[in-house]
Design a protein around this motif. Structure first.
Motif, PDB file in Angstrom:
ATOM      1  N   ALA A 103       0.794  -1.202  -0.220  1.00 34.57           N
ATOM      2  CA  ALA A 103      -0.081  -0.216  -0.001  1.00 34.57           C
ATOM      3  C   ALA A 103       0.783   1.156  -0.034  1.00 34.57           C
ATOM      4  O   ALA A 103       0.323   2.435  -0.057  1.00 34.57           O
ATOM      5  N   GLY A 104       2.200   1.181   0.026  1.00 27.43           N
ATOM      6  CA  GLY A 104       3.156   2.368   0.177  1.00 27.43           C
ATOM      7  C   GLY A 104       3.167   3.051   1.280  1.00 27.43           C
ATOM      8  O   GLY A 104       3.442   4.260   1.307  1.00 27.43           O
ATOM      9  N   LEU A 105       2.756   2.307   2.450  1.00 29.69           N
ATOM     10  CA  LEU A 105       2.679   2.865   3.721  1.00 29.69           C
ATOM     11  C   LEU A 105       3.836   2.605   4.708  1.00 29.69           C
ATOM     12  O   LEU A 105       4.236   1.371   4.621  1.00 29.69           O
ATOM     13  N   SER A 106       4.358   3.360   5.432  1.00 30.73           N
ATOM     14  CA  SER A 106       5.434   3.135   6.285  1.00 30.73           C
ATOM     15  C   SER A 106       5.044   2.453   7.693  1.00 30.73           C
ATOM     16  O   SER A 106       4.129   3.064   8.218  1.00 30.73           O
ATOM     17  N   ALA A 107       5.666   1.523   8.045  1.00 32.12           N
ATOM     18  CA  ALA A 107       5.433   0.845   9.269  1.00 32.12           C
ATOM     19  C   ALA A 107       5.755   1.595  10.554  1.00 32.12           C
ATOM     20  O   ALA A 107       5.279   1.555  11.454  1.00 32.12           O
ATOM     21  N   ALA A 117      -0.932   1.573  16.335  1.00 24.06           N
ATOM     22  CA  ALA A 117      -1.385   0.697  17.300  1.00 24.06           C
ATOM     23  C   ALA A 117      -1.740  -0.549  16.426  1.00 24.06           C
ATOM     24  O   ALA A 117      -2.165  -0.074  15.362  1.00 24.06           O
ATOM     25  N   LEU A 118      -1.785  -1.803  17.132  1.00 28.29           N
ATOM     26  CA  LEU A 118      -2.794  -2.682  16.423  1.00 28.29           C
ATOM     27  C   LEU A 118      -3.802  -3.147  17.207  1.00 28.29           C
ATOM     28  O   LEU A 118      -3.792  -2.460  18.332  1.00 28.29           O
ATOM     29  N   ALA A 119      -5.035  -3.314  16.462  1.00 35.45           N
ATOM     30  CA  ALA A 119      -6.273  -3.332  17.115  1.00 35.45           C
ATOM     31  C   ALA A 119      -6.815  -4.929  16.888  1.00 35.45           C
ATOM     32  O   ALA A 119      -6.812  -5.284  15.836  1.00 35.45           O
ATOM     33  N   THR A 120      -7.561  -5.284  17.797  1.00 35.78           N
ATOM     34  CA  THR A 120      -8.139  -6.598  17.569  1.00 35.78           C
ATOM     35  C   THR A 120      -9.472  -7.002  18.500  1.00 35.78           C
ATOM     36  O   THR A 120      -9.719  -5.725  19.473  1.00 35.78           O
ATOM     37  N   GLU A 175      -3.586 -13.545  22.277  1.00 36.62           N
ATOM     38  CA  GLU A 175      -3.366 -14.584  21.258  1.00 36.62           C
ATOM     39  C   GLU A 175      -1.632 -14.473  20.911  1.00 36.62           C
ATOM     40  O   GLU A 175      -1.276 -13.070  20.409  1.00 36.62           O
ATOM     41  N   PRO A 176      -0.734 -15.223  20.815  1.00 37.08           N
ATOM     42  CA  PRO A 176       0.726 -15.035  21.001  1.00 37.08           C
ATOM     43  C   PRO A 176       1.150 -14.302  19.603  1.00 37.08           C
ATOM     44  O   PRO A 176       2.110 -13.416  19.586  1.00 37.08           O
ATOM     45  N   GLY A 177       0.546 -14.833  18.340  1.00 34.44           N
ATOM     46  CA  GLY A 177       0.862 -14.349  17.347  1.00 34.44           C
ATOM     47  C   GLY A 177       0.593 -12.760  16.928  1.00 34.44           C
ATOM     48  O   GLY A 177       1.564 -11.824  16.539  1.00 34.44           O
ATOM     49  N   ILE A 178      -0.657 -12.199  17.765  1.00 29.66           N
ATOM     50  CA  ILE A 178      -0.844 -10.800  17.654  1.00 29.66           C
ATOM     51  C   ILE A 178       0.198 -10.015  18.545  1.00 29.66           C
ATOM     52  O   ILE A 178       0.399  -8.958  18.122  1.00 29.66           O
ATOM     53  N   VAL A 179      -0.113 -10.671  19.797  1.00 26.99           N
ATOM     54  CA  VAL A 179       0.966  -9.921  20.917  1.00 26.99           C
ATOM     55  C   VAL A 179       2.185  -9.775  20.525  1.00 26.99           C
ATOM     56  O   VAL A 179       2.827  -8.742  20.548  1.00 26.99           O
ATOM     57  N   GLY A 180       2.920 -10.806  19.573  1.00 29.92           N
ATOM     58  CA  GLY A 180       4.268 -10.794  19.551  1.00 29.92           C
ATOM     59  C   GLY A 180       4.371  -9.773  18.072  1.00 29.92           C
ATOM     60  O   GLY A 180       5.527  -9.022  18.255  1.00 29.92           O
ATOM     61  N   ALA A 181       3.280  -9.613  17.252  1.00 31.26           N
ATOM     62  CA  ALA A 181       3.471  -8.666  16.138  1.00 31.26           C
ATOM     63  C   ALA A 181       3.567  -7.256  16.610  1.00 31.26           C
ATOM     64  O   ALA A 181       4.340  -6.269  16.418  1.00 31.26           O
ATOM     65  N   GLY A 227       6.741  -2.558  18.012  1.00 29.08           N
ATOM     66  CA  GLY A 227       6.868  -1.556  19.075  1.00 29.08           C
ATOM     67  C   GLY A 227       5.749  -0.480  19.259  1.00 29.08           C
ATOM     68  O   GLY A 227       5.774   0.538  19.600  1.00 29.08           O
ATOM     69  N   VAL A 228       4.573  -1.065  19.160  1.00 28.66           N
ATOM     70  CA  VAL A 228       3.317  -0.305  19.178  1.00 28.66           C
ATOM     71  C   VAL A 228       2.308  -1.035  20.091  1.00 28.66           C
ATOM     72  O   VAL A 228       2.493  -2.447  20.490  1.00 28.66           O
ATOM     73  N   PRO A 229       1.432  -0.469  20.796  1.00 27.37           N
ATOM     74  CA  PRO A 229       0.391  -0.928  21.700  1.00 27.37           C
ATOM     75  C   PRO A 229      -0.297  -1.785  21.306  1.00 27.37           C
ATOM     76  O   PRO A 229      -0.980  -1.870  19.840  1.00 27.37           O
ATOM     77  N   LEU A 230      -1.147  -2.753  21.659  1.00 28.83           N
ATOM     78  CA  LEU A 230      -2.230  -3.713  21.236  1.00 28.83           C
ATOM     79  C   LEU A 230      -3.473  -3.195  21.916  1.00 28.83           C
ATOM     80  O   LEU A 230      -3.492  -3.151  23.196  1.00 28.83           O
ATOM     81  N   VAL A 231      -4.573  -2.721  21.069  1.00 32.29           N
ATOM     82  CA  VAL A 231      -5.538  -2.258  21.525  1.00 32.29           C
ATOM     83  C   VAL A 231      -6.874  -3.248  21.286  1.00 32.29           C
ATOM     84  O   VAL A 231      -7.061  -3.670  20.195  1.00 32.29           O
ATOM     85  N   THR A 232      -7.716  -3.500  22.337  1.00 27.34           N
ATOM     86  CA  THR A 232      -8.727  -4.581  21.948  1.00 27.34           C
ATOM     87  C   THR A 232     -10.092  -4.021  22.363  1.00 27.34           C
ATOM     88  O   THR A 232     -10.308  -3.040  23.092  1.00 27.34           O
TER      89      THR A 232
END
Length: 565
Positions: free
Chosen positions: A219-223, A228-231, A238-244, A249-254
């Protein structure tokens, strides 16, 4: 953790003062100095060396790896005259540490970073990742060269000098788009992207992270702009999501499934509805706080060799609009040393300052070059409040100033009445007039007390009088704000007469004018002895309760401690 290294008895004595002041922040290294510096450099975030700067330069030179990794280093001389920021002024926090050390030890901080000396915010101090020709663009800003500012949106940046504008050979770009910076271009990555993530139970970290990185790249977007990641709540562990999230280096928001189920998305599905109670996880979680859906739901490619044929992860990307920032700042009673350090930080962070002209004059010297000032005269409070909120809604970093504490008879109330939840609001407390006057008078507020404004410009006198009577009947110490002006010359007399119905004529009464300012004046008199004609709008009047006494010329209201009875 801050590593402390010393070589002499004087250095050790100063070191021990920092240990006493910061017991949970420091670690003492003893033994050979060279080995101590080497260990502290590897183990600590910052170092304070009670050594000559030349010696420290020779000791740390072989240990240097880069600005982003090296700890901040501060040197303190043997005579405790200076705390020198030697290494990692911005990235390592040495400039701020030098100021803290100087404050603790009573010496002078020495900071030679060019941006700090010029009062210009360093590109590496914005709190956002920066790429490209950082040094070259910073030098152009400092040298007064025309520097082009190209931003995809208005972000609450600190003030930039007047040479940063529409055109220039050097370029400061603010974007979440992937691009190759030019030779004189620095790219600031704002926290604009939210990645919604869904995953089957046991989804591998590499599959989840790989999907996110591939989606952003295509998408041409910078990481670096992912905030945040959101789920859904069910995937909070979930280990895969928490690890990502950890790897990025961002918070996980649920979010609760009911919240996500209420969000309209382009690609709902029966599978997540059956599994976690919502027809969408990735898209709905990304959109939960609003924004523009840049990348609809995408599925991962199963990792080879796992024996799994179905995709185990999904993601979607949303761009959030910038949120402006409004800091409501109390300037205190007027003395510079009663201005809170946090207030100074907010004044220097704001790109737009809104305030009464006489208050702006008090702190103009603290503002960074490029700060846009919006000032007006007395009686324009509501206009200033609306203007400050409007500037914040436009995406700017705004400071709205008021005297004393901005939340006490000042600008916080009208501003926050105008503000909605589309901007970030920060309140900075200040020393209000009642407290400044009380400190001058002694301890008149030692027990229950109340502040009452006698101005009926915004409050009907009937309401004010009812409050004065309530305070009088309750035997509460009263501080009167706005006691008397040319156009309001009877309210103070009336208020005092109400109090006199419940208190003795000799009740101690304090009068303080221009508390903390060079022309400060004060006196302790009595309720019957106070002449209202001697009071004006620059004065605070404090009337004691039935327990208040005059002790050695000072007003004292007993707290009621048993040992004093």
């Amino acid at each position: 953790m801050i590593g402390l290294i010393s070589a002499t008895a004087a250095g050790a004595a100063a070191r021990d003062r920092l240990v006493a002041a910061w017991p949970d922040r420091v670690r003492v290294y003893e033994g050979p100095v060279g080995r101590s510096v080497e260990l502290a450099f590897a183990e600590c975030d910052q170092l304070v060396c009670f050594l000559a700067t030349g010696a420290v330069v020779r000791l740390v030179a072989p240990l240097l790896t880069g600005k982003s990794a090296d700890p901040g280093v501060v040197c303190v001389d043997e005579g405790l005259r200076h705390a020198v920021s030697l290494l990692g002024g911005h990235g390592g926090g040495a400039n701020e540490l030098a100021a803290q050390v100087a404050d603790a030890l009573g010496c002078a901080p020495v900071v030679t970073t060019a941006t700090d000396a010029a009062g210009v915010p360093g590109l590496d101090t914005l709190g956002w990742p920066v790429e490209g020709a950082i040094a070259s663009v910073t030098r152009a800003v400092l040298d007064g060269e025309p520097v082009a500012l190209r931003a995809d949106a208005v972000w609450p940046l600190p003030p930039l000098p007047g040479n940063v504008g529409a055109v220039g050979d050097a370029v400061l770009r603010v974007t979440d788009r992937v691009l190759e910076p030019g030779v004189r271009e620095a790219v600031v990555r704002p926290p604009s992207l939210v990645v919604g993530v869904g995953a089957s139970k046991g989804a591998p970290l590499d599959e989840v992270l790989g999907l996110i990185e591939e989606t952003l790249r295509e998408a041409g977007l910078s990481a670096l702009s992912v905030r945040a990641l959101a789920t859904v709540d069910a995937k909070a562990d979930e280990p895969g999501i928490v690890g990502a999230a950890r790897r990025l280096g961002v918070p996980l928001v649920t979010y609760a499934p009911g919240r996500l189920a209420s969000i309209s998305v382009p690609n709902p599905s029966d599978a997540p509805l059956a599994a976690v109670g919502t027809p969408s996880v990735a898209e709905a979680a990304a959109l939960a706080e609003g924004g523009e859906l840049l990348v609809p739901k995408r599925k991962s490619r199963p990792l080879p060799g796992t024996g799994v044929r179905a995709a185990m992860a999904t993601c979607a990307v949303v761009r959030r609009a910038p949120r402006g920032r409004l800091a409501v700042v109390g300037l205190g009673p007027g003395a510079r040393d009663l201005l809170a350090p946090r207030a100074t930080q907010e004044l220097r962070r704001a790109s737009v300052l809104v305030g009464l002209d006489q208050y702006v004059a008090q702190i103009r010297d603290l503002l960074r070059p490029g700060t846009r000032i919006v000032e007006s005269g007395l009686g324009a409070e509501e206009e200033r409040a609306r203007r400050a909120v409007s500037e914040a809604r436009a995406g700017h970093a705004v400071a709205l100033i008021g005297s004393g504490d901005a939340g006490v008879y000042a600008m916080a109330s009208p501003a926050l009445t105008e503000a909605s939840d589309d901007i970030d609001v920060v309140g900075v407390p200040g020393v209000t007039a009642a407290l400044a006057a009380a400190a001058v008078l002694g301890a008149p507020l030692g027990h229950d007390h109340v502040s009452i404004s006698l101005s009926d410009l915004h409050t009907p006198w009937e309401v004010i009088e009812r409050r004065v009577r309530a305070a009088a009947e309750a035997d509460i110490v009263v501080t009167f704000y706005n006691p008397r002006s040319r156009g309001r010359d009877w309210q103070l007399s009336k208020a005092l007469s109400i109090l006199a119905e419940h208190r003795d004529p000799d009740t101690p009464t304090g009068v303080v004018r221009n508390a903390s300012r060079p022309d400060e004046s004060s006196r302790v008199t009595t309720l019957a002895g106070l002449d209202p004609a001697t009071v004006d709008m620059m004065t605070v009047v404090t009337v004691g309760n039935t327990a208040t006494r005059e002790v050695a010329g000072r007003m004292v209201t007993p707290r009621g401690y048993r040992w004093q009875s």
